[in-house]
Design a protein around this motif. Structure first.
Motif, mmCIF file in Angstrom:
data_model
loop_
_atom_site.group_PDB
_atom_site.id
_atom_site.type_symbol
_atom_site.label_atom_id
_atom_site.label_comp_id
_atom_site.label_asym_id
_atom_site.label_seq_id
_atom_site.Cartn_x
_atom_site.Cartn_y
_atom_site.Cartn_z
ATOM 1 N N LEU A 291 1.038 -1.211 -0.064
ATOM 2 C CA LEU A 291 -0.018 0.034 -0.102
ATOM 3 C C LEU A 291 0.893 1.084 -0.182
ATOM 4 O O LEU A 291 2.130 1.234 0.428
ATOM 5 N N ASN B 127 -4.247 -2.701 9.065
ATOM 6 C CA ASN B 127 -4.491 -3.515 7.992
ATOM 7 C C ASN B 127 -5.606 -4.509 7.928
ATOM 8 O O ASN B 127 -6.464 -4.807 6.971
ATOM 9 N N GLY C 42 -4.764 -2.681 -1.721
ATOM 10 C CA GLY C 42 -3.621 -2.478 -2.382
ATOM 11 C C GLY C 42 -3.360 -2.910 -3.566
ATOM 12 O O GLY C 42 -4.387 -3.520 -4.550
#
Lengths: 477, 477
Positions: free
Chosen positions: A136, A147, A154
């Motif tokens: 990311l 996350n 991503g």
């Protein structure tokens, strides 16, 4: 420091239970998000250094009826980590819990604490010759617990999946202060309900993730990228189908870039060397290939793009001759959000569509936004996942401040269309506090009722990140 | 037919609400599982032909406090579909709901109803030149709703994941009779809690899956298999690491076969042509490779096995020269459960271990079982997933009936060891009713409390498959 803290009784209980220095005043850095769009308040910042201390904090907060907000790297874009009103919460920052607990090289597994930055997880995998593929823009500062709590996406989702697909097990503190020891390293485990996936993506409203067991992968031996001009999003999708047929899982990323992206980059970051120089195409695709064994990714990509040119799918393009050039392609892609930030959007949308509906969506959304005013649209993103970042900007030469009133209309227009076409109004950023009303508007009623029932069952006092994902005070179904 | 049905008032309500013929007496086929180990009872068999009829059935049952059991192909091995005691339930069979709703070829997505057999899903994908990779011994009769409800595994999990990894969206009837319309075709969708994964693997205790949106894949263009002799499970794991490094995701399956498997096959199915003839090795691996583009899977496998031989990992082996030979290799592997059935096990275990712990587990389990008696062990399965089918049989020449008393001891011994080594006592078959006590014994207490709270919240009347996964009558935490 303590003189800036309130005299709330929960704080003396916490100071008694936790080590010196673990309870602090929350600074401004913890009370607003990076883009400055959300501002919040907090009773204090709690810095536990082990899972037991997290559990202790949650128990003390629960007994006092004080909300807690799990806090990772603070990079979330939907206000999930920021409480703007209501009772001031305790921010539980996981930053001290950043230990790598173990790497099982032969198993392709790594176990680390939730406060480990994504970059550190990637580096730990690399040090063992392996790959942790979550990648990311904010990877230097975001933390793996965040996350997972937001099920981050991503650029490598096409091949390796979202954060949830990369997680084999969790350790977490549940809202009653109990510790779930779920750090399994198993590929198959059908022992009861999938609590792991329930916590992943629940944005801290059902518990605090304290550690994770993560999947690693063999690093592809040969990698190459191409930046190619295509006639249209439809041609880009045809190229994707051709590429997957030719290279299967070897396609790591497949990103769409609009001409507006290149123009914004030229305008705001003139020193950046762009792959198409001064004549960017209307639509481009950044395709990244990673192959195993003796295969040459550059050669495979060349063959693919020759086929694509012969089929009329690709007009023009550049292949990365070396790793530095591949990195330069990616730098172009990764600077787009920064260019957008400098231009200043009226409204940004993280949406996903069924792959087949994407070209039609892009066409219809453009027409719908044009009908609202002379806006500029920057539409780019993870085409291979059906995930577009669809951002709307003021006309050239004008500032976004003048268009604040249009923001809601633009947003509603884009989201209504996404919903009508079977898409999602939150592809990878989550709901946070920004999209609670969107979820209520577009979410399935039966699913929403089930979510509220689950929230009430696991967090009956409503202390875990209240107001994120689900509005507070809505009675459970 | 109706004269064999009881006069329970719920049945007249159902007959009034559903079309003629949708409510029947349950025959013996629906009341026992294929191996004959579980026998159950039922008030009636309900055969809805659409989602609305499923919802109607659940609402009527709920109002009357009558349990319902979602019923797929009836192939489950842990008694999840069989209610042996307590109030007689309604079996809701999805067999009439077997329509293919849509195939989105360009999106690699297929939507079908829950009663579609796995084989029919595979065939529908094939008809579009695509692959639905879930593959199980019972694929001709199991139904996709059951595969999802139990999160089925099978032989291709290494590459493509479990049933949950192959599902993009669900339509389901929740315990209150509401319909969740969650048939998304999205790769990324972070709008709230992951209800999809919560229902997947909940074995019919949280709702009835009525349709699913499934992921398809490009079919590898070149496929080949090898059956190779290895010195030990540890060598097999080294071979797996080498193979993944060389071929990445190109390794579709990696199955371990013990000498006992070959011996049982010779004894019970003497006509089956075995890859190693009369001299089977102590340990063998069946490795299956599928490659895209212009690559030749046979050539790639040859190179891999030459490297493995040079490294001392592989002793001997045969490569599939043609598709028929590859099919013959797989027939050998897939007949092992039938051979086991004919021999008659004392106790069968579907367990998973961390990959790195597998060799040690196999060694320690053998010693522990030997300490209990002169049993024969057939240990085989999905090595690449860490999933072993660890089955224990009476000494040669003896029948299992004499050893019924030993069954519990064997089972406890194997499961205690699995648990101590960080494994799972249910890798791919689920909990059903067979392993409820195991889940209570080995499950994490915080997770179990969360599961009970979720069950009570979503199914407060406890009508959905009561007694499966969670014991009835345990108060929620």
């Amino acid at each position: 420091m303590s003189d800036t803290l309130s005299r709330h009784p929960v704080l003396s209980a916490l100071r008694g239970a936790l080590p010196e220095g673990a309870v602090r005043a929350a600074g401004p850095g913890h009370l607003e998000e990076p883009r400055g769009r959300f501002h919040g308040h907090a009773l204090a910042l709690v810095l536990p250094s082990c899972t037991r201390e997290v559990a202790e904090t949650v128990r003390i907060a629960g007994a006092a009826g004080v909300p807690v907000v799990p806090y990772g790297g603070g990079t979330g874009l939907v206000g999930g980590q920021i409480v703007p009103d209501g009772p001031a919460p305790l921010l539980i920052s996981l930053e001290r819990m950043n230990r790598l607990r173990a790497v099982y090289r032969a198993e392709n597994v790594l176990i680390c604490e939730a406060g480990t930055t994504l970059q550190d997880v990637q580096d730990a995998a690399s040090a063992h010759g392996l790959l942790f593929p979550l990648a990311l823009a904010s990877q230097g500062s975001c933390r793996i617990g965040g996350n997972l709590a937001t099920n981050a996406g991503g650029v490598n989702v096409l091949r390796y999946g979202n954060a949830r697909d990369l997680c084999l097990g969790l350790e977490a503190v549940l809202p009653d202060g109990s510790i779930w020891n779920g750090l399994k390293r198993l590929r198959k485990d059908n022992t009861g309900y999938d609590l792991r996936n329930l916590l992943i993506g629940s944005e801290g409203t059902l518990g605090v993730i304290t550690a994770a067991s993560l999947r690693l992968f063999p690093r592809p031996r040969s990698e190459a990228a191409g930046f190619v001009a295509v006639d249209s999003p439809a041609a880009a999708l045809d190229l994707l189908a051709l590429a997957r047929d030719d290279l299967g899982e070897g396609i790591t990323a497949f990103e769409l870039v609009a001409r507006q992206s290149f123009d914004f980059l030229s305008e705001t970051l003139p020193d950046l060397r762009q792959p198409f120089g001064d004549t960017p195409p209307d639509w481009a695709v950044l395709i990244d290939v990673g192959l195993h064994g003796a295969q040459d990714a550059g050669a495979a990509l060349t063959v693919l793009l020759e086929r694509a040119m012969a089929a009329g799918l690709v007009r023009d393009g550049v292949l990365s001759g070396c790793e530095a050039q591949r990195a330069a392609f990616w730098a172009t892609r990764e600077q787009i959000p920064e260019a957008n930030r400098r231009i200043g959007s009226i409204s940004s949308h993280d949406v996903s569509l069924p792959l087949g509906a994407l070209p039609d969506f892009i066409e219809r959304a453009r027409a719908a936004v044009e009908a609202l005013g002379q806006f500029r649209v920057n539409c780019f993103g993870h085409l291979g996942d059906g995930n577009l970042h669809y951002n709307v900007f003021p006309p050239k030469g004008e500032q976004r401040d003048r268009y604040a009133a249009a923001s809601d209309r633009v947003r509603r227009t884009v989201h209504d269309l996404v919903d009508a076409m079977g898409g999602s109004v939150s592809a990878e950023h989550g709901i946070g506090r920004l999209k609670v009303a969107d979820l209520e508007r577009y979410g399935d009623p039966a699913k929403l009722a089930a979510m509220r029932a689950i929230k009430a069952a696991l967090d009956p006092r409503g202390i875990m990140n209240p107001g994120a994902v689900l509005r507070q005070g809505v009675p459970s179904a």
